[in-house]
Design an enzyme around this catalytic site. Structure first.
Site, short mmCIF file in Angstrom:
data_model
loop_
_atom_site.label_atom_id
_atom_site.label_comp_id
_atom_site.label_asym_id
_atom_site.label_seq_id
_atom_site.Cartn_x
_atom_site.Cartn_y
_atom_site.Cartn_z
N HIS A 113 31.01 51.41 56.20
CA HIS A 113 29.93 51.84 56.29
C HIS A 113 29.68 53.10 55.38
CE1 HIS A 113 28.33 49.05 59.57
NE2 HIS A 113 28.14 48.46 58.53
N CYS A 118 31.07 39.11 38.70
CA CYS A 118 30.51 39.80 39.73
C CYS A 118 31.67 40.41 40.64
CB CYS A 118 29.74 39.13 40.65
SG CYS A 118 30.38 37.54 41.68
#
Length: 784
Positions: free
Chosen positions: A430, A733
């Site tokens: 995070h 990607c």
């Protein structure tokens, strides 16, 4: 081969047992072993199960006997219950050993690998703590004295025993005699018909090589002079093999692996470095407390943290730990049963869970450890414990952290914090997501190198490197790169290529902050929206409404741009408890992506409904992960039509028709790409997984760079096959799209759509601009 004693590890924690089993396999080779650990689906919950222990015993059914090692008291009860259920023929060959779980298991594995019988293996395990106890007592007895307490030693000299063969050597390994070579030495000794003894120059006694704890207790170091003694047939060959083992360097499997720093957010910075500091978590022992009052205080602190986290998606993910019954239950028991204060009970419970997370081999889940530590400290602050993070109050600097907490990452000012170095950290943590959105260069996994506050440091996070005391020329070079990036245009969507074609830049996103960054950069679209980041910390399946709200939040800044949403890519390194997928020997090659979703049709239906409902008014496209066969796409399209009919009948707005693409990340798909054209609207090259499956090399592996480099040609060949089908659009990607060298290779084979993290786009754009042309030319071409 003679049958050897088998081991069964009984533990409350499956990760603990699995980690210990891997350690034993390194010191004991193919010794028969099994684990019976954890309870619930896949053993995910803490506890022990007598039926699982019995199944492990019956599976081994070893004629030489089975030694049961247990971790805690209730594990012993489960083991005894299992023996009560066992057949009498099996019962006579099983023994429960009252040895320390880790040390005892290692000693037992070495003894069993050496061919000792069951009682002797148990005895070796029971004495496994002797050397540690001796060292911690700190008395004047020599280590050798402790080691020989339970063993008969030879005190005669080689001259007095003419039939003994001997050899003198010097220990070479810089790490001394550590676990793996010690275990190998004991196995060699056990192969002989006569005993083998070892002596050190400064010791009068010869130690028999039949005890791991006795051998390790000698604390042998590099440079020690050793004497080996044995006799009987092949004595000289056995001594020669031992000498070879002891005179070479053998890296310890228990030593921390050295690895290079890894890029989490690319960018450059030159500035003095200062460490992030925090007051230590120490709590005074409380006098007698009122349990109900302490429970109320803890619940109030938790409610405050939940309220604080409500509007921040990263902190909201941490909030899921507050629903963990193991965490909350342990804290409550600490208050009610042990009379601890709320702060003491919470600290103990959270620290125990954190230590379990730290032992998990999966890097994505292990990264949640930083979230739990952050949450632990925020609740402690709510209980009145002062734990301020001390971010330097300086105009510009590089921050050094042991493991950057997300709550600190979210408030770092990019105008002052020019970069972050993290000794641990994770590329998908995070903290990394937050710093990526803020545009702060971030290097993780830099290791324990000492760096003094105030030292001038240069970092090039895109290249995965940093160095102390940069020269004036190096500073000037990095500042030039910074100035070039600062002068880039506001739009990064298109570049003209020399052949007259247009190179498109799309974005990979996994958070609202990255969606906003992609919009600011004016990308052509979102080539990969990773939906799994919405679920990584979920212990219960999110509702359709919760998923829809999350997707709407991510879609909002992207109005008018194509949005490719990859369906939940669960499995392998993204194990999600709420899906209750079965335990697999090799999850990277098992139930992953579309395979896992097909096994959980109820979740797939919810998931699709939420995405479609949130996509109303957007150019929505769906991407299927881990596809291997065209039939998987055909079945998915049938489910998608069913969901469309349901939503239409319920009068719920949603986009239709919806394009369906697949991730090309399994080599078999690229090799047979034409078979997928009829069922697929577009292809997206997932170079991360396609590369690791092609080379049989985990993408987290950092110490085999020559294999990674040599596999690039094969990866590019598979990408070229996908492009050459020519009937469906193809994009990249995977992270390789952000590597300038790989991007040029992609251009060479005809790829004209690259999707990458917004934070990495400006640097790649500038790097390719000189040879590809300008964005203005491409914009004009796009309009015509």
């Amino acid at each position: 081969m003679q049958s050897r004693v088998a081991l069964v590890l009984v533990s409350h924690s499956r990760p603990l047992a699995e980690g210990l089993l891997r350690m034993l396999q390194q010191v004991a080779g193919d010794l028969p072993m099994a684990i019976a650990a954890g309870v619930g689906e896949g053993g995910q919950d803490l506890g022990t199960d007598a039926t699982a222990i019995l199944a492990a015993l019956e599976h081994l059914d070893n004629p030489a006997g089975i030694l049961l090692l247990v971790d805690l008291g209730s594990a012993l009860l489960s083991a005894e219950t299992a023996l009560q259920l066992a057949e009498s023929s099996l019962l006579g060959r099983v023994q429960i050993c009252p040895a320390p779980f880790v040390e005892g298991a290692i000693a037992a594995a070495v003894a069993a690998a050496g061919g000792l019988e069951l009682t002797a293996v148990c005895s070796a395990a029971r004495t496994a703590l002797d050397s540690k106890m001796q060292a911690l007592r700190g008395d004047d007895t020599t280590a050798a004295g402790a080691a020989t307490a339970d063993h008969k030693t030879i005190r005669s000299t080689p001259e007095a025993d003419e039939d003994w063969e001997s050899l003198e050597l010097q220990l070479q390994d810089p790490a001394g005699l550590h676990l793996r070579p010690a275990a190998a030495l004991l196995r060699l000794a056990a192969e002989g018909e006569s005993p083998t003894f070892l002596a050190r120059n400064d010791l009068a006694e010869r130690i028999p090589l039949d005890s791991l704890s006795g051998l390790l207790s000698l604390s042998l170091r590099q440079g020690d002079r050793l004497h080996l003694y044995t006799r009987g047939p092949h004595a000289q060959q056995r001594l020669a093999a031992m000498a070879t083992l002891l005179t070479r360097e053998t890296p310890s499997p228990l030593a921390p692996a050295t690895s290079s720093p890894r890029t989490a957010v690319p960018g450059t910075a030159v500035a003095p470095v200062y460490a992030l500091r925090q007051s230590p978590v120490t709590l005074p022992v409380s006098p007698a407390v009122d349990p109900e009052a302490e429970l109320a205080a803890l619940r109030e602190a938790i409610r405050a943290v939940e309220k604080e986290s409500a509007d921040d998606e990263i902190l909201a993910a941490q909030r899921l730990f507050l629903q963990d019954s193991a965490l909350l239950g342990a804290a409550e028991r600490g208050i009610r049963e042990r009379g601890l204060s709320a702060a003491q009970a919470w600290l103990e419970a959270a620290t125990e869970i954190e230590q379990r997370l730290a032992a998990i081999p999966d890097p994505t889940l292990r990264a949640r450890r930083a979230d739990l530590l952050d949450l632990r400290n925020r609740v402690l602050q709510g209980l009145g414990v002062s734990l301020p993070w001390q971010v330097p109050d300086l105009p510009s600097f590089i921050l050094l952290a042991d493991e950057l907490p997300p709550s600190v990452a979210r408030r770092l000012d990019p105008a002052r914090v020019l970069g972050v170095l993290d000794r641990r950290g994770g590329q998908n943590s995070h903290a990394a997501i937050l710093l990526r959105a803020a545009g702060i260069p971030y290097l993780v996994g830099i290791g324990a190198q000492p760096i003094a506050d105030g030292t001038l440091l240069a970092m090039d996070a895109g290249q995965g490197r940093f160095w102390l005391h940069p020269s004036p020329e190096e500073v000037q070079q990095l500042q030039g790169r910074q100035a070039t990036l600062a002068a880039t245009p506001a739009s990064f969507g298109l570049l003209s290529c020399q052949d007259g074609s247009t190179l498109e830049f799309w974005a990979n996103i996994s958070s609202r902050a990255e969606a906003e960054a992609a919009a600011r950069l004016d990308v052509r679209g979102v080539g990969l929206l990773r939906s799994e980041f919405l679920f990584l910390d979920a212990r219960a399946a999110p509702t359709e409404a919760a998923q829809e709200a999350s997707f709407r939040n991510l879609f909002a800044p992207l109005q008018g741009r194509p949005i490719v949403v990859r369906l939940l890519d669960a499995g392998a390194d993204k194990a999600l408890p709420f899906l209750q997928l079965p335990k697999e020997t090799n999850p990277a090659l098992g139930l992953r992506g579309i395979r896992a979703l097909e096994r959980r049709p109820e979740f797939l239906h919810q998931h699709l409904r939420a995405i479609l409902r949130a996509g109303a008014g957007h150019d929505l496209r769906l991407l299927l992960p881990m596809v291997t066969a065209p039939a998987e796409v055909t079945r998915f399209r049938a489910v998608l039509r069913e969901i469309h009919q349901q939503l239409t009948a319920e009068n719920l707005p949603h986009p239709w028709p919806v394009a369906v693409g697949i991730m090309v990340e399994v080599p078999a798909v690229a090799l047979d790409i034409d078979a997928f054209i009829a069922v697929t609207d577009f292809f997206s090259l997932g170079t991360n997984d396609l590369g690791q499956y092609t080379a049989a090399l985990d993408r987290e592996q950092t110490d085999l760079p020559e294999l990674e480099a040599s596999s690039r040609a094969a990866l590019l060949e598979l990408c070229a096959r996908t492009v050459q089908q020519g009937k469906r659009p193809v994009s990249v990607c995977g992270e390789a799209a952000a590597d300038p060298a790989m991007a040029r290779e992609f251009l060479r084979i005809g790829l004209r759509r690259l999707s990458l993290a917004p934070a990495r786009l400006p640097a790649l754009y500038v790097n390719l601009q000189a040879e590809c042309g300008t964005g203005r030319e491409a914009q004009a071409r796009a309009k015509t």
